[in-house]
Scaffold this motif. Structure first.
Motif, PDB file in Angstrom:
ATOM      1  N   TYR A  79       9.395  31.275  14.410  1.00 39.93           N
ATOM      2  CA  TYR A  79       8.282  31.218  13.465  1.00 39.93           C
ATOM      3  C   TYR A  79       7.316  32.370  13.726  1.00 39.93           C
ATOM      4  O   TYR A  79       7.082  32.749  14.873  1.00 39.93           O
ATOM      5  CB  TYR A  79       7.526  29.886  13.583  1.00 39.93           C
ATOM      6  CG  TYR A  79       8.387  28.698  13.241  1.00 39.93           C
ATOM      7  CD1 TYR A  79       8.912  28.554  11.964  1.00 39.93           C
ATOM      8  CD2 TYR A  79       8.678  27.729  14.203  1.00 39.93           C
ATOM      9  CE1 TYR A  79       9.706  27.462  11.645  1.00 39.93           C
ATOM     10  CE2 TYR A  79       9.473  26.641  13.895  1.00 39.93           C
ATOM     11  CZ  TYR A  79       9.984  26.499  12.617  1.00 39.93           C
ATOM     12  OH  TYR A  79      10.772  25.441  12.303  1.00 39.93           O
ATOM     13  N   VAL A  94      -1.054  27.846   2.342  1.00 38.29           N
ATOM     14  CA  VAL A  94      -0.031  26.842   2.635  1.00 38.29           C
ATOM     15  C   VAL A  94       0.829  26.555   1.389  1.00 38.29           C
ATOM     16  O   VAL A  94       0.308  26.289   0.319  1.00 38.29           O
ATOM     17  CB  VAL A  94      -0.676  25.538   3.156  1.00 38.29           C
ATOM     18  CG1 VAL A  94       0.375  24.468   3.396  1.00 38.29           C
ATOM     19  CG2 VAL A  94      -1.449  25.826   4.434  1.00 38.29           C
ATOM     20  N   GLY A  95       2.140  26.627   1.575  1.00 41.22           N
ATOM     21  CA  GLY A  95       3.066  26.390   0.464  1.00 41.22           C
ATOM     22  C   GLY A  95       3.383  27.641  -0.324  1.00 41.22           C
ATOM     23  O   GLY A  95       4.297  27.636  -1.149  1.00 41.22           O
ATOM     24  N   ARG A  97       4.353  31.869  -0.607  1.00 38.20           N
ATOM     25  CA  ARG A  97       5.335  32.749   0.027  1.00 38.20           C
ATOM     26  C   ARG A  97       4.748  34.132   0.224  1.00 38.20           C
ATOM     27  O   ARG A  97       3.909  34.565  -0.551  1.00 38.20           O
ATOM     28  CB  ARG A  97       6.586  32.864  -0.856  1.00 38.20           C
ATOM     29  CG  ARG A  97       7.215  31.520  -1.108  1.00 38.20           C
ATOM     30  CD  ARG A  97       8.325  31.621  -2.114  1.00 38.20           C
ATOM     31  NE  ARG A  97       8.662  30.294  -2.615  1.00 38.20           N
ATOM     32  CZ  ARG A  97       9.686  30.043  -3.416  1.00 38.20           C
ATOM     33  NH1 ARG A  97      10.478  31.018  -3.816  1.00 38.20           N
ATOM     34  NH2 ARG A  97       9.917  28.816  -3.828  1.00 38.20           N
ATOM     35  N   VAL A 107       7.984  31.540   4.008  1.00 38.34           N
ATOM     36  CA  VAL A 107       7.165  30.444   3.494  1.00 38.34           C
ATOM     37  C   VAL A 107       6.036  30.182   4.487  1.00 38.34           C
ATOM     38  O   VAL A 107       6.278  30.062   5.684  1.00 38.34           O
ATOM     39  CB  VAL A 107       8.015  29.161   3.336  1.00 38.34           C
ATOM     40  CG1 VAL A 107       7.134  27.991   2.877  1.00 38.34           C
ATOM     41  CG2 VAL A 107       9.166  29.400   2.374  1.00 38.34           C
ATOM     42  N   SER A 109       3.444  27.793   6.151  1.00 38.09           N
ATOM     43  CA  SER A 109       3.185  26.371   6.321  1.00 38.09           C
ATOM     44  C   SER A 109       2.180  26.148   7.446  1.00 38.09           C
ATOM     45  O   SER A 109       1.640  27.106   8.005  1.00 38.09           O
ATOM     46  CB  SER A 109       4.482  25.601   6.590  1.00 38.09           C
ATOM     47  OG  SER A 109       4.232  24.207   6.384  1.00 38.09           O
ATOM     48  N   VAL A 110       1.937  24.884   7.744  1.00 37.47           N
ATOM     49  CA  VAL A 110       0.888  24.554   8.702  1.00 37.47           C
ATOM     50  C   VAL A 110       1.439  23.573   9.735  1.00 37.47           C
ATOM     51  O   VAL A 110       2.279  22.718   9.422  1.00 37.47           O
ATOM     52  CB  VAL A 110      -0.348  23.979   7.962  1.00 37.47           C
ATOM     53  CG1 VAL A 110       0.009  22.738   7.160  1.00 37.47           C
ATOM     54  CG2 VAL A 110      -1.490  23.693   8.925  1.00 37.47           C
ATOM     55  N   ARG A 112       1.858  20.412  12.121  1.00 37.77           N
ATOM     56  CA  ARG A 112       1.518  19.004  11.888  1.00 37.77           C
ATOM     57  C   ARG A 112       0.209  18.692  12.597  1.00 37.77           C
ATOM     58  O   ARG A 112      -0.021  19.106  13.736  1.00 37.77           O
ATOM     59  CB  ARG A 112       2.619  18.099  12.430  1.00 37.77           C
ATOM     60  CG  ARG A 112       2.529  16.668  11.904  1.00 37.77           C
ATOM     61  CD  ARG A 112       3.208  15.677  12.823  1.00 37.77           C
ATOM     62  NE  ARG A 112       2.519  15.577  14.114  1.00 37.77           N
ATOM     63  CZ  ARG A 112       1.405  14.859  14.303  1.00 37.77           C
ATOM     64  NH1 ARG A 112       0.871  14.163  13.318  1.00 37.77           N
ATOM     65  NH2 ARG A 112       0.835  14.836  15.484  1.00 37.77           N
ATOM     66  N   LEU A 125      -1.563  28.115  11.043  1.00 32.43           N
ATOM     67  CA  LEU A 125      -0.514  28.371  10.057  1.00 32.43           C
ATOM     68  C   LEU A 125       0.592  29.219  10.686  1.00 32.43           C
ATOM     69  O   LEU A 125       0.373  29.904  11.689  1.00 32.43           O
ATOM     70  CB  LEU A 125      -1.082  29.111   8.840  1.00 32.43           C
ATOM     71  CG  LEU A 125      -2.313  28.516   8.148  1.00 32.43           C
ATOM     72  CD1 LEU A 125      -2.565  29.256   6.833  1.00 32.43           C
ATOM     73  CD2 LEU A 125      -2.165  27.039   7.899  1.00 32.43           C
ATOM     74  N   ASP A 128       7.708  30.797   8.048  1.00 28.90           N
ATOM     75  CA  ASP A 128       9.138  30.580   8.294  1.00 28.90           C
ATOM     76  C   ASP A 128       9.920  31.631   7.518  1.00 28.90           C
ATOM     77  O   ASP A 128       9.959  31.608   6.290  1.00 28.90           O
ATOM     78  CB  ASP A 128       9.528  29.164   7.842  1.00 28.90           C
ATOM     79  CG  ASP A 128      10.956  28.801   8.226  1.00 28.90           C
ATOM     80  OD1 ASP A 128      11.778  29.732   8.401  1.00 28.90           O
ATOM     81  OD2 ASP A 128      11.253  27.595   8.332  1.00 28.90           O
TER      82      ASP A 128
END
Ligand code: CO
Ligand code: ZN
Length: 331
Positions: A79, A94-95, A97, A107, A109-110, A112, A125, A128
């Protein structure tokens, strides 16, 4: 409206400091329209168009660079951690590209979190990029990336990544095209500055304006609007005409420039709005301060969702901004 050109401009890679690809596109567009093109040491492209004489030296600036990301660290699992280039907000990431300079798409993402509804910081963040580990990660530390957001026409509105400020570049190119194609007689020497590194501190416009040493400077950039739910009180609305800057977070527009733009809008019979932007600024704030000072102002394209991958402008505002500037240059 030349949507093919706007699409090419908005979609081309060019985070701050990495403007080579977008500069090549702009270079090809403006070269036939002007007397001389030069590239300054920090990468800004300056297109010079000689006037008929007896006029002023007028600098018009639109920035080529865009906000983006830069890889800072690749994790064991592949990552990519990143920092921002310019004003990137986690909520807009987030979400979405990103596409790196080498074409790799990732992509965002964040991690958990126990409170999944709280707003994460950028350091939580990651991107990927399809790697299975650090060894096969196609992105290296220091690689810059742009957000992905295709150009879409929706009724009167146009949505794309990087309307900030490729729509300004579009306006500036079309101003040069109209001056040349219609053989408009302007006494003024026009210096069209396609600037670099605006998003990280107005660097390119500052240095290019120093070299040009203009009598007047006008930036062409996007501005926020007050017409969305719970927006800050602001008189600018989408589709109500180009906005003539009075004040923003970095400058007060010089009254001479402001009034000249208002007079041009009235002369051309265009809708226009007076802009007071509470935060943020443009290349004009930097150009105003070179040498002994330069009377400066700004023609703004009203834009919703600035610094997201889906920046929205109104087609008529874009067209009217072009006419406004051409009219102002004729005077
Ligand atoms: Co911006
Ligand atoms: Zn901008």
């Amino acid at each position: 409206m030349n949507l093919d050109l706007l699409e090419k401009l908005t979609q081309t890679f060019g985070p701050s400091g990495y403007e080579d690809a977008i500069r090549d596109i702009i270079h090809a567009e403006v070269a036939p329209l002007v007397d001389e093109v030069r590239i300054d040491p920090l990468g800004s492209l300056v297109a010079y168009r000689r006037g008929t004489g007896g006029g002023q030296k007028i600098a018009l600036a639109a920035h080529m660079d865009e906000i983006g990301v830069m890889a800072t660290y690749v994790e064991e699992q592949g990552y990519v951690r990143f920092t921002s280039i310019g004003g990137v907000r986690p909520l807009n990431c987030v979400g979405n590209r990103v596409c790196f300079a080498n074409g790799v798409v990732g992509v965002v993402s964040v991690e958990r979190r126990d409170d999944a509804n709280s707003l994460p910081a950028l350091q939580h963040l990651y991107i990927d990029v399809g790697a299975t580990g650090r060894e096969d990660c196609p992105v290296a530390v220091g690689d810059p990336g742009q957000f992905i957001g295709p150009l879409v026409r929706q009724g009167k509105r146009l949505v794309s990544k990087t309307m900030d400020d490729r729509v300004g570049c579009y306006v500036l190119i079309e101003v040069l095209r109209q001056l040349t194609a219609t053989a408009v007689e302007t006494p003024h020497d026009v210096y069209a500055i396609f600037s670099t590194q605006e998003e990280i501190g107005l660097m390119g416009a500052r240095t290019s304006a120093f070299r040009v040493d203009p009598d007047m400077a006008i930036s062409i950039d996007v501005t926020g609007t007050g017409d969305t739910p719970k927006a800050l009180p602001m008189a600018v609305e989408l589709g109500k005409g180009p906005a003539i800057k009075v004040k923003d977070g970095g400058m007060i527009a010089h009254p001479l420039v402001r009034d000249r733009l208002v007079a041009a809008a009235k002369e051309a019979g265009l809708p226009y709005q007076m802009e007071i932007l509470l935060g943020g600024s443009t290349d004009a704030a930097a150009m105003q301060l070179v040498r002994a000072g330069v009377p400066s102002g700004c023609v703004s394209i009203p834009c919703r969702f600035v610094h997201s991958p889906s920046e929205m402008v109104d087609e008529a505002d874009v067209e009217n901004a072009i006419t406004l500037l051409v009219t102002a240059l004729r005077a």
